[in-house]
Scaffold this active site. Sequence first.
Site, PDB file in Angstrom:
ATOM      1  N   GLY A 129     -10.686   1.691   5.328  1.00 23.35           N
ATOM      2  CA  GLY A 129      -9.591   2.383   5.581  1.00 23.35           C
ATOM      3  C   GLY A 129      -8.816   3.484   4.813  1.00 23.35           C
ATOM      4  O   GLY A 129      -9.686   3.804   3.928  1.00 23.35           O
ATOM      5  N   ILE A 130      -7.147   3.191   5.191  1.00 22.83           N
ATOM      6  CA  ILE A 130      -6.884   4.271   4.237  1.00 22.83           C
ATOM      7  C   ILE A 130      -6.677   4.234   3.226  1.00 22.83           C
ATOM      8  O   ILE A 130      -7.008   4.286   2.297  1.00 22.83           O
ATOM      9  CB  ILE A 130      -4.942   3.308   4.955  1.00 22.83           C
ATOM     10  CG1 ILE A 130      -4.826   4.470   6.358  1.00 22.83           C
ATOM     11  CG2 ILE A 130      -4.026   5.246   3.895  1.00 22.83           C
ATOM     12  CD1 ILE A 130      -3.489   3.945   7.095  1.00 22.83           C
ATOM     13  N   ASP A 147      -6.018 -11.580  -3.427  1.00 28.12           N
ATOM     14  CA  ASP A 147      -5.132 -11.927  -2.147  1.00 28.12           C
ATOM     15  C   ASP A 147      -4.071 -11.702  -2.558  1.00 28.12           C
ATOM     16  O   ASP A 147      -3.257 -12.528  -3.258  1.00 28.12           O
ATOM     17  CB  ASP A 147      -5.561 -13.556  -2.240  1.00 28.12           C
ATOM     18  CG  ASP A 147      -4.449 -14.005  -1.035  1.00 28.12           C
ATOM     19  OD1 ASP A 147      -3.391 -13.515  -0.030  1.00 28.12           O
ATOM     20  OD2 ASP A 147      -5.055 -15.294  -0.264  1.00 28.12           O
ATOM     21  N   VAL A 148      -2.946 -10.473  -2.422  1.00 27.07           N
ATOM     22  CA  VAL A 148      -1.767 -10.555  -2.712  1.00 27.07           C
ATOM     23  C   VAL A 148      -0.672 -11.673  -2.540  1.00 27.07           C
ATOM     24  O   VAL A 148       0.586 -11.226  -2.692  1.00 27.07           O
ATOM     25  CB  VAL A 148      -1.252  -9.339  -2.853  1.00 27.07           C
ATOM     26  CG1 VAL A 148      -2.234  -7.945  -2.987  1.00 27.07           C
ATOM     27  CG2 VAL A 148      -1.437  -9.115  -0.638  1.00 27.07           C
ATOM     28  N   GLY A 172      -2.008  -5.366   3.064  1.00 24.03           N
ATOM     29  CA  GLY A 172      -1.662  -5.269   4.566  1.00 24.03           C
ATOM     30  C   GLY A 172      -2.928  -5.964   4.967  1.00 24.03           C
ATOM     31  O   GLY A 172      -3.585  -6.166   5.701  1.00 24.03           O
ATOM     32  N   TYR A 214       5.348  -7.238  11.931  1.00 20.17           N
ATOM     33  CA  TYR A 214       4.650  -6.206  11.455  1.00 20.17           C
ATOM     34  C   TYR A 214       5.714  -5.112  11.398  1.00 20.17           C
ATOM     35  O   TYR A 214       5.627  -4.232  10.368  1.00 20.17           O
ATOM     36  CB  TYR A 214       3.389  -5.707  12.308  1.00 20.17           C
ATOM     37  CG  TYR A 214       2.546  -4.491  11.544  1.00 20.17           C
ATOM     38  CD1 TYR A 214       1.574  -4.582  10.502  1.00 20.17           C
ATOM     39  CD2 TYR A 214       2.782  -3.340  12.231  1.00 20.17           C
ATOM     40  CE1 TYR A 214       1.354  -3.925   9.648  1.00 20.17           C
ATOM     41  CE2 TYR A 214       1.716  -1.969  10.957  1.00 20.17           C
ATOM     42  CZ  TYR A 214       0.931  -2.612  10.487  1.00 20.17           C
ATOM     43  OH  TYR A 214       0.679  -1.761   9.487  1.00 20.17           O
ATOM     44  N   LYS A 249       7.073  -3.744   7.901  1.00 20.16           N
ATOM     45  CA  LYS A 249       6.426  -2.188   7.274  1.00 20.16           C
ATOM     46  C   LYS A 249       8.128  -1.155   7.247  1.00 20.16           C
ATOM     47  O   LYS A 249       8.652  -0.592   5.639  1.00 20.16           O
ATOM     48  CB  LYS A 249       6.310  -1.432   7.846  1.00 20.16           C
ATOM     49  CG  LYS A 249       4.944  -1.942   8.312  1.00 20.16           C
ATOM     50  CD  LYS A 249       3.794  -1.709   6.897  1.00 20.16           C
ATOM     51  CE  LYS A 249       2.401  -2.139   6.570  1.00 20.16           C
ATOM     52  NZ  LYS A 249       1.270  -1.661   5.016  1.00 20.16           N
TER      53      LYS A 249
END
Length: 234
Positions: free
Chosen positions: A13-14, A48-49, A77, A140, A144
Amino acid sequence: MSRSVLVTGGSRGIGLAVARAFAADGDKVAVTYRTSEPPADLAGVSCDVTSPADVERAVAEVQSLHGPVEVLVANAGITRDKLLLRMSEEDFEATLDANLKGAFRVVRQVAPAMLKARRGRIVFISSTVGLRGEQGQSNYAASKAGLVGFARSLAWEFGKRGITVNVIAPGLTDTAMTAVLPEKRIAEMCATIPLQRMASPEEIAEVVRFVASPQASYLTGAVIPVDGGASMGH
């Protein structure tokens, strides 16, 4: 000059688009991943953050491989979308733990070397959902939005050492997260965007690359929406 770049959640992804953009500039790029391994042409470190020990180990591996991190893109995330009355404590806490506390953990590990060197770029990948909210995404959105306050506080703390801290807030983007949505729903969402389409991950990556560049040396504490105009006024 080739820099040591770390992109969390950079296997797809991003995050993957961001990693490739820096690699194309000749930077030494490492990405963290948890479930999807990155392509073979990128240095990948499992992490794993939500685990402080895992983050400490991963950053140490990156520093051993490429030297002290000079550019951090905190992108890792998760989503656990539910309406509030159906959302459990665990749904809320897990989302904040990964999206907000995860960024805190990584920054805390890379910041000492940046402060010592008196230079560095920190970029948080937030979301326009954190600016304007969204039904079924209160956890979420909270995580954010929290990145904005976190980044601006760090911009004050780190600015005197030449370190910039900024936030990119992507809007609807063509990734695996949106691929599961029905075409009708995507069309409805695009109709609310002035540019009438989703972003590509590469369009987000180009803005990240600029924010982390020498040309953006006087840009800090900024929140930059990359959303086709969807969050104007927020």
